[in-house]
Design a protein around this motif. Structure first.
Motif, short mmCIF file in Angstrom:
data_model
loop_
_atom_site.label_atom_id
_atom_site.label_comp_id
_atom_site.label_asym_id
_atom_site.label_seq_id
_atom_site.Cartn_x
_atom_site.Cartn_y
_atom_site.Cartn_z
N CYS A 36 0.84 -1.20 0.00
CA CYS A 36 0.00 0.00 0.00
C CYS A 36 0.87 1.24 0.00
O CYS A 36 1.86 1.31 0.73
CB CYS A 36 -0.93 0.01 1.20
SG CYS A 36 -2.18 1.29 1.02
N ASN A 76 -0.42 4.26 0.66
CA ASN A 76 -1.13 5.30 1.41
C ASN A 76 -0.79 5.18 2.89
O ASN A 76 -0.44 4.09 3.37
CB ASN A 76 -2.64 5.12 1.28
CG ASN A 76 -3.14 5.51 -0.10
OD1 ASN A 76 -2.88 6.61 -0.57
ND2 ASN A 76 -3.83 4.60 -0.74
N CYS A 131 -3.00 5.44 6.11
CA CYS A 131 -4.31 5.58 6.73
C CYS A 131 -4.10 5.18 8.19
O CYS A 131 -3.65 4.06 8.46
CB CYS A 131 -5.33 4.67 6.07
SG CYS A 131 -5.46 4.93 4.28
N TYR A 153 -5.73 4.13 10.53
CA TYR A 153 -6.50 3.06 11.17
C TYR A 153 -6.22 1.67 10.60
O TYR A 153 -6.87 0.72 10.96
CB TYR A 153 -8.00 3.36 11.01
CG TYR A 153 -8.36 3.70 9.58
CD1 TYR A 153 -8.63 2.69 8.66
CD2 TYR A 153 -8.37 5.01 9.15
CE1 TYR A 153 -8.91 2.99 7.34
CE2 TYR A 153 -8.64 5.33 7.82
CZ TYR A 153 -8.91 4.31 6.93
OH TYR A 153 -9.18 4.60 5.62
N CYS A 154 -5.27 1.55 9.67
CA CYS A 154 -5.16 0.29 8.92
C CYS A 154 -3.80 -0.37 9.09
O CYS A 154 -2.76 0.30 9.01
CB CYS A 154 -5.42 0.57 7.44
SG CYS A 154 -5.21 -0.90 6.41
N PHE A 156 -2.27 -2.21 7.03
CA PHE A 156 -1.48 -2.21 5.80
C PHE A 156 -0.84 -0.84 5.52
O PHE A 156 -0.12 -0.69 4.53
CB PHE A 156 -2.36 -2.57 4.59
CG PHE A 156 -2.80 -4.01 4.53
CD1 PHE A 156 -2.33 -4.95 5.44
CD2 PHE A 156 -3.70 -4.43 3.56
CE1 PHE A 156 -2.75 -6.28 5.38
CE2 PHE A 156 -4.12 -5.76 3.49
CZ PHE A 156 -3.64 -6.68 4.40
N SER A 157 -1.13 0.14 6.35
CA SER A 157 -0.64 1.50 6.14
C SER A 157 0.86 1.50 5.83
O SER A 157 1.61 0.74 6.45
CB SER A 157 -0.94 2.32 7.39
OG SER A 157 -0.73 3.67 7.15
N GLY A 160 -4.20 -3.84 -0.90
CA GLY A 160 -3.90 -2.49 -0.47
C GLY A 160 -3.98 -1.60 -1.70
O GLY A 160 -4.28 -2.07 -2.80
N GLU A 161 -3.70 -0.33 -1.52
CA GLU A 161 -3.81 0.57 -2.66
C GLU A 161 -2.41 0.93 -3.15
O GLU A 161 -1.81 1.88 -2.67
CB GLU A 161 -4.61 1.82 -2.28
CG GLU A 161 -6.02 1.50 -1.84
CD GLU A 161 -6.95 2.71 -1.84
OE1 GLU A 161 -6.53 3.78 -2.30
OE2 GLU A 161 -8.08 2.55 -1.37
N LYS A 197 -5.11 8.27 -1.61
CA LYS A 197 -6.41 8.14 -0.96
C LYS A 197 -6.86 9.44 -0.30
O LYS A 197 -8.03 9.60 0.06
CB LYS A 197 -6.37 7.00 0.07
CG LYS A 197 -7.75 6.55 0.55
CD LYS A 197 -7.69 5.29 1.37
CE LYS A 197 -9.04 4.94 1.94
NZ LYS A 197 -8.99 3.70 2.73
N GLN A 237 -4.46 -7.36 7.97
CA GLN A 237 -4.94 -5.98 7.89
C GLN A 237 -5.58 -5.57 9.22
O GLN A 237 -5.44 -4.48 9.69
CB GLN A 237 -5.95 -5.82 6.75
CG GLN A 237 -6.33 -4.36 6.53
CD GLN A 237 -7.34 -4.21 5.42
OE1 GLN A 237 -8.15 -5.11 5.18
NE2 GLN A 237 -7.31 -3.08 4.75
S1 SF4 Z 1 -5.06 -0.83 2.56
FE1 SF4 Z 1 -6.58 0.75 2.26
S2 SF4 Z 1 -7.16 1.40 4.30
FE2 SF4 Z 1 -5.23 0.26 4.45
S3 SF4 Z 1 -3.61 1.81 4.38
FE3 SF4 Z 1 -3.94 1.08 2.32
S4 SF4 Z 1 -5.45 2.49 1.46
FE4 SF4 Z 1 -5.48 2.76 3.64
#
Ligand code: SF4
Length: 370
Positions: free
Chosen positions: A84, A86, A88, A90-91, A93-94, A129-130, A198, A337
């Motif tokens: 990922c 990004n 985030c 709360y995640c 995978f951040s 993930g993104e 994101k 995750q």
């Molecule tokens: S998987 Fe999704 S929610 Fe988790 S960090 Fe990446 S973008 Fe954010």
């Protein structure tokens, strides 16, 4: 008018106040109606409705059985990658979290598909993930035909894409896309998404519209409950659903209501929703919209899921692993995750569904059937 424009007409503080000022008279008025509007929905998710949950549950159960029969559709998430780009807050995978990163290669993918097939599932939800670079369209083009060859219903929960990209994936067999706004509060959204693509609130918000324009069969929306004040966010989800249904009447819709779970990084929810309030919310969505699919994941406990079966839920995941490769190799525990709560095997969840008098639907859709 786009949904972004509609959302801009709401004032967060006023919505919060409107919901919290609803009275028992408002709740009773809503319960007396056959067709509810957004104002009625606010009443049903308000603190004033907490004394009416039993009545709401009875009505929700009736409406759900009328529309869906006594069935629960089963699906399983397949985590293709935890890469990922990004951040985030709360995640698990951040990007900033130091976890082992993995994207399934074709051999690992086949092993996962074999393991999932053996569990009995026919409806698969692809999750990544993104990371556009590692798990973008090139990767999806590669995996989609392999997955579609073995599963009759394929959904995706990946980064938002452009309309043309959705059109291409639909042509490769994609049936449904889940895209959750996380929170509809722009300021809170910016706070919890400090870095990465994101952060673009508007691009994410317009994703269901791009999906509708691409002609997707089904789309799922929702908020991550606890990121912001849950009642307001859940109200915006209902408003979003109403907007989308009117504009994209050929598509089907589903709603999920994930409550924030512990994950790597130790993020604390801003508002906490009790089990009782989650029941109230499920019933409120059903009363507001008898046709929408309501989905419950393994984030919720075995106890809660068993009791939620008749309330309005129409689809459930079971035996989910949130780590890439987690079905074929159950030993690795470092890539999750979030922690799941209900880890029962699919046949055990299926037995609980049967014991509640419901039928498990492993397959409900095939393109060949139209
Ligand atoms: S998987 Fe999704 S929610 Fe988790 S960090 Fe990446 S973008 Fe954010």
């Amino acid at each position: 008018m786009s949904f972004a424009k509609q959302l801009a007409q709401y004032d967060n503080a006023a919505v919060h106040l409107a919901i919290n000022s609803k009275t028992t008279v408002d709740v009773e008025r809503a319960l007396a109606k056959d067709k509810l509007d957004l104002d009625d929905f606010q009443a049903l998710i308000s603190p004033a409705a907490e004394g009416y949950i039993e009545e709401m549950a009875q009505r929700s159960m009736r409406l759900t059985q009328q529309r869906f029969g006594k069935t629960q559709q089963f699906y399983i998430p397949l985590y293709l990658s935890n890469m990922c780009s990004n951040i985030c807050d709360y995640c698990g995978f951040s990007m900033g979290n130091k976890i082992r990163r993995l994207t399934l290669d074709m051999e690992e993918l086949e092993a996962e598909l074999d393991a999932i097939k053996q569990l009995g599932f026919d409806h698969i939800l692809l999750v990544t993930g993104e990371s556009e670079r590692k798990v973008g369209m090139d990767y999806f083009r590669l995996v989609m035909p392999k997955i579609k060859a073995r599963f009759s219903h394929v959904s995706m929960e990946v980064q938002p894409l452009d309309q043309a990209e959705y059109e291409e994936l639909i042509s490769l067999g994609l049936d449904a896309v889940m895209v959750y706004q996380e929170t509809y509060n722009r300021h809170r959204y910016a706070e919890v998404h400090p870095k990465g693509r994101k952060r673009n609130f508007d691009y994410r918000l317009a994703t269901p519209e791009r999906l509708g324009d691409a002609g997707i069969r089904k789309m799922g929306i929702g908020a991550l409950i606890g990121l912001d004040e849950w009642r307001s966010d859940c109200f915006y989800v209902a408003a979003h659903l109403q907007y989308l249904e009117r504009k994209y009447w050929k598509s089907k819709f589903s709603i999920s209501f994930p409550r924030l779970r512990p994950c790597e990084g130790g993020f604390q929810p801003k508002s906490v929703m009790s089990d009782k309030q989650l029941v109230q919310l499920i019933c409120a969505y059903r009363l507001f919209n008898p046709d929408v699919e309501l989905s419950l994941s393994t984030r919720e406990s075995e106890h809660f899921r068993n009791h939620a079966i008749p309330l309005g839920i129409t689809s459930m995941s079971a035996f989910s692993s949130t780590q890439p490769g987690g079905y074929a190799d159950t030993s690795e525990k470092a890539l999750e995750q979030f922690e799941i709560s209900d880890d029962r095997r699919p046949e055990v969840v299926a037995e609980a569904v049967t014991n509640a008098g419901y039928q498990v639907v492993w397959k409900d859709w095939d393109r060949a059937l139209g």
